[in-house]
Design an enzyme around this catalytic site. Structure first.
Site, mmCIF file in Angstrom:
data_model
loop_
_atom_site.group_PDB
_atom_site.id
_atom_site.type_symbol
_atom_site.label_atom_id
_atom_site.label_comp_id
_atom_site.label_asym_id
_atom_site.label_seq_id
_atom_site.Cartn_x
_atom_site.Cartn_y
_atom_site.Cartn_z
ATOM 1 N N THR A 317 106.727 -63.222 64.323
ATOM 2 C CA THR A 317 105.433 -63.841 64.657
ATOM 3 C C THR A 317 104.776 -64.344 63.392
ATOM 4 O O THR A 317 105.099 -63.900 62.284
ATOM 5 C CB THR A 317 104.439 -62.821 65.242
ATOM 6 O OG1 THR A 317 104.254 -61.771 64.283
ATOM 7 C CG2 THR A 317 104.906 -62.277 66.563
ATOM 8 N N ASP A 318 103.816 -65.225 63.553
ATOM 9 C CA ASP A 318 102.905 -65.488 62.453
ATOM 10 C C ASP A 318 101.991 -64.261 62.359
ATOM 11 O O ASP A 318 101.930 -63.436 63.278
ATOM 12 C CB ASP A 318 102.106 -66.770 62.687
ATOM 13 C CG ASP A 318 101.481 -67.273 61.376
ATOM 14 O OD1 ASP A 318 101.455 -66.503 60.388
ATOM 15 O OD2 ASP A 318 101.014 -68.421 61.348
ATOM 16 N N TRP A 319 101.254 -64.161 61.263
ATOM 17 C CA TRP A 319 100.533 -62.916 60.958
ATOM 18 C C TRP A 319 99.458 -62.578 62.006
ATOM 19 O O TRP A 319 98.502 -63.311 62.176
ATOM 20 C CB TRP A 319 99.983 -63.014 59.544
ATOM 21 C CG TRP A 319 100.948 -62.400 58.553
ATOM 22 C CD1 TRP A 319 100.643 -61.473 57.603
ATOM 23 C CD2 TRP A 319 102.379 -62.602 58.436
ATOM 24 N NE1 TRP A 319 101.790 -61.082 56.920
ATOM 25 C CE2 TRP A 319 102.857 -61.756 57.416
ATOM 26 C CE3 TRP A 319 103.308 -63.378 59.113
ATOM 27 C CZ2 TRP A 319 104.209 -61.685 57.054
ATOM 28 C CZ3 TRP A 319 104.655 -63.310 58.757
ATOM 29 C CH2 TRP A 319 105.076 -62.486 57.739
#
Ligand code: BGC
Length: 803
Positions: A317-319
């Site tokens: 995932t992105d953060w």
């Protein structure tokens, strides 16, 4: 009175106490939920070597036996299979999320402060911690460490947009190799880049990290970068998959988009990258697509990525991206970064109650284990912490020079006679290396234009320099560069300058040539705005007008250097100066690179990776883009509810963005609507001229083969880019008038020298995505193969028949 005072004091003490408790409580919550909650899984660093049958290996689990996964003579699949069979369910679940943001903030016992995430260790089996670090223009780690005198600076390479402007995949591959080596020597296992989102609209604050408005250019350049980095045994994370084309409310924004636009525009660059380079990882994006968070969409994570494209790596995932942790794993998003305690709990719970299957856990674990087994950490590579920064600075300079684009040149450049140069505008002295946010780099220095010109032997007019220094002294506060966390979220934009008539007279009298620099800075979390950003500010307009007038009156010339990260308006002022160089943000060597071009040490050969429109609203996407700008709110990102708003409360371009323009992004739109542009996609001048000739097109085995001869007609050596577009004049469907299919760049051709380039297009690339049939369809019949020096500079064409 005394009593009142006493009460007031008491209240004050209570307020302070309550605030401290709330503060401590808040800090405890943030720490234990987001920063470091990994108390029971400390990396096992005490791993012994064992020699069995003359083979020395690391006895990772300390059982004095050679396990299959410890045996690096075995295949990755065998080692991963063995690991998977030895891991407990709990260990597998543990692996599916990172260890929190601690290491990003240099907190805790981290080997690489500033690395923004990890793949967690599995101590029982001696599996190491894997470090993940930004980003697209070079590594972003903390340059200073507590208790140490030395520094850990990284090379600021040019921004992604400049790299794509080189149209030179070999050179981008070299940059990737340098980045990979630097990461390897600083103990980083995966670089979180490159960025492969499409420039849907000029104001996206992160466009500088991305390559182009065109998916083919994006794909070719992105693959070259991935192959370069990964050739060094370091992984990449191609991001942000997919349709993350605005920063405003990016964590919640729902992209409403057709399948056709997804396939032909937004997914296409990623597809090319996967096919040409099989990146170790891909980063899913924050946004939703048609109502569902991207990492929770099985069609994107698995059906398209894995089944259609045969992607082998993992998706992270992105953060703090996505919402429902088990749903993300089920969809095929294997790793949750940077990981939170809440996600960990949710994964455990879903496993217990059967909503997350063991099969899904095994699939994702297997992909993560593949990366671990492939990593340098698993080979026990002893990184030096001393990458060759000088060598990398040379590559940064060379690549920056090649990606700068000469937009205008009326017998002004290269600078021959002029020795004394007057620099105007703040940015000339305070050059911008790159954008802000996670695409930033902590570099040791940035060569300004002033320094670059001096290094090249030019003399700098002192009157203009003094005016800059006085201006800086008068605005001390605004010239302090934000550091650490605030550097992440606040683009550094010092106040602009103006010059009086008398000042200009003095400057002109003391110099042979004027250079005005226009600077822009933007970054993660915010989009740019039209006023004073896309458009020049009033001060800048006046500066250009007045400086040009003053120099021209004295028979002297003016060059404008654009030190920017994204498209700005040029049509209203481009007639005023004698030459314009689009220098982009060239990384730490930017000033030297500009000087290389101005002095003709290097002949410019960059070409625009996007259109420079006349007006912002000439872009079809302008009807559906947030035009108010804004900045990143980290707390909102981490804590805000992901709950769906009722339809009638949803705000256009924030809660959702309608990609009404479909496939008509960039030149596809401008060409179709026959709109005039300021500079077209693919455009860029040289100090020499090239002739394109002898186009030869043949078909063999479903591939169109083309040969084109490029001849340098001028008297200076230089490189040229050959761009191949195709069109289907008698198409039965709604299609762009032309689309870039492939390109190639010549080597440096001496005066009079010719070379023949060979290019290929698989016939399947001529297909369009049919919404009705949900598949790629190839229209039969005649296609025109068009060879251009830009999208509006088609020089040769031929027809081919596809049966
Ligand atoms: C950005 C990513 C980046 C990550 C880690 C996110 O906010 O969108 O591009 O890699 O942070 O810094």
């Amino acid at each position: 009175m005394k009593k009142v005072l006493k009460i007031a004091l008491k209240v004050l003490v209570i307020i302070i106490l309550l605030a401290s408790v709330a503060g401590l409580g808040g800090w405890w919550y943030i720490n234990s939920a987001f920063l470091s909650f990994e108390n029971d899984y400390a990396e096992n660093t005490d791993i012994k070597e064992l020699t069995i049958d003359g083979f020395t290996f690391l006895d990772r689990n300390g059982n004095s036996k050679l396990d299959i996964y410890e045996d690096d003579r075995k295949s990755t699949d065998e080692r991963v299979g063995d690991l998977l069979s030895q891991m407990t369910l709990e260990e597998k679940i543990h692996l599916l999320k990172g260890s929190g943001m601690g290491s990003a903030m240099g907190k805790g016992n981290t080997a690489v402060p500033g690395a923004v995430g990890t793949i967690v260790p599995t101590p029982r089996l001696g599996l190491p911690t894997i470090y993940l670090s930004d980003g697209p223009a070079g590594l972003r780690i903390e340059p200073k460490r507590e208790g140490e005198d030395r520094t850990y600076y990284c090379t600021a390479f040019p921004i992604g947009t400049l790299l794509s402007s080189t149209w030179n995949t070999t050179l981008v591959n070299d940059v990737g190799r340098a980045m990979g080596t630097e990461a390897k020597e600083y103990g980083i296992d995966v670089i979180l880049g490159p960025g492969a989102n499409i420039h849907r609209h000029p104001l996206c604050g992160r466009n500088f990290e991305y390559y182009s408005e065109d998916p083919v250019l994006t794909g070719f350049i992105g693959a070259a970068m991935v192959n370069g980095i990964e050739s060094k045994g370091v992984g990449t994370s191609v991001k942000h998959f997919v349709a993350n084309n605005q920063e405003t409310d990016r964590n919640f924004n729902d992209v409403i988009v057709t399948d056709r636009a997804m396939r032909e525009i937004y997914l296409k660059g990623f597809k090319i990258i996967v096919e040409k380079s099989q990146p170790w990882t891909i980063m899913s994006s924050y946004n939703k697509v048609n109502g569902t968070y991207v990492p929770e969409r099985k069609d994107l994570m698995t059906d398209i990525l894995r089944d259609d494209w045969q992607y082998q790596g993992l998706v992270m995932t992105d953060w703090f991206g996505g919402d429902n942790a088990p749903a993300m794993i089920t969809a095929g998003n294997d790793l949750l970064e940077p990981g939170t305690k809440k996600q960990w709990k949710a994964l455990k719970k879903a496993t217990e109650n059967g909503t997350l299957s063991e099969a899904a856990i095994n699939t994702s674990t297997r992909r993560i284990l593949r990366l671990i087994v492939q990593s340098k950490k698993m080979q026990n590579y002893q990184y030096s912490n001393n990458p060759d920064l000088d060598a990398h600075a040379k590559i940064a300079r060379q690549s920056a020079t090649e990606g700068m684009i000469l937009l205008k040149n009326e017998q002004t450049l290269p600078i021959k006679k002029a020795k004394k140069i007057a620099l105007l505008g703040v940015t000339s002295f305070d050059f911008i290396a790159g954008g802000t946010g996670s695409g930033d780099v902590n570099e040791a220095y940035t060569v300004s234009l002033e320094e670059g010109l001096k290094n090249a032997g030019f003399e700098i007019n002192q009157a203009s320099k003094k005016l800059f220094e006085t201006h800086k002294a008068n605005h001390k506060e605004q010239f302090i560069k934000p550091e650490g966390f605030s550097a992440m979220t606040t683009p550094y934009i010092p106040p602009r300058m103006t010059y009086t008539e008398t000042e200009l007279k003095e400057i002109v009298a003391g110099s042979d040539l004027g250079i005005i620099t226009i600077g822009r800075n933007s970054g993660e979390g915010g989009d740019r705005i039209e006023a004073d950003d896309f458009l020049l500010s009033e001060k800048e307009q006046n500066m250009i007008t007045e400086v040009c007038e003053a120099f021209h009156t004295a028979g002297k010339k003016v060059v404008v250097v654009m030190n920017i990260g994204g498209v700005i308006e040029t049509a209203s002022w481009k007639d005023l100066p004698d030459a314009i160089l689009l220098a982009w943000q060239g990384g730490q060597e930017g000033g030297n690179s500009v000087a290389d071009i101005l002095s003709a040490k290097v002949n410019p050969s960059g070409k625009l990776p996007m259109t420079f429109p006349i007006n912002l609203n000439d872009h079809a996407s302008n009807d559906n883009f947030p035009l108010e700008g804004g900045t990143l709110n980290i707390m909102k990102l981490m804590l805000a509810s992901r709950e769906e708003k009722p339809e009638n409360e949803k705000v256009k371009n924030k809660d959702y963005t309608d990609y009404e323009e479909g496939i008509y992004v960039g030149y596809r739109h401008f060409d179709k609507m026959e709109l005039e542009v300021s500079y077209p996609f693919g455009y860029g001048l040289s100090y020499t001229t090239f002739d394109l000739s002898n186009l030869n097109v043949t078909m063999k085995n479903d591939t169109i083969n083309m040969m084109v001869t490029v001849t340098n007609l001028g008297n200076l050596a230089g490189k040229e880019v050959v761009q191949i577009y195709t069109s289907k004049p008698d198409t039965k469907i709604d299609r762009p008038l032309k689309e870039l299919r492939t390109f190639a760049k010549t080597k440096s051709l001496n005066a009079g020298e010719a070379t023949t380039l060979t290019l290929q297009i698989p016939v399947s690339e001529l297909s369009y995505w049919s919404e009705e049939d949900s598949q790629w369809i190839l229209e039969k019949g005649l296609y025109s193969i068009q060879v251009g020096a830009s999208s509006r500079g088609i020089r040769l064409s031929m027809e081919v028949e596809i049966n």
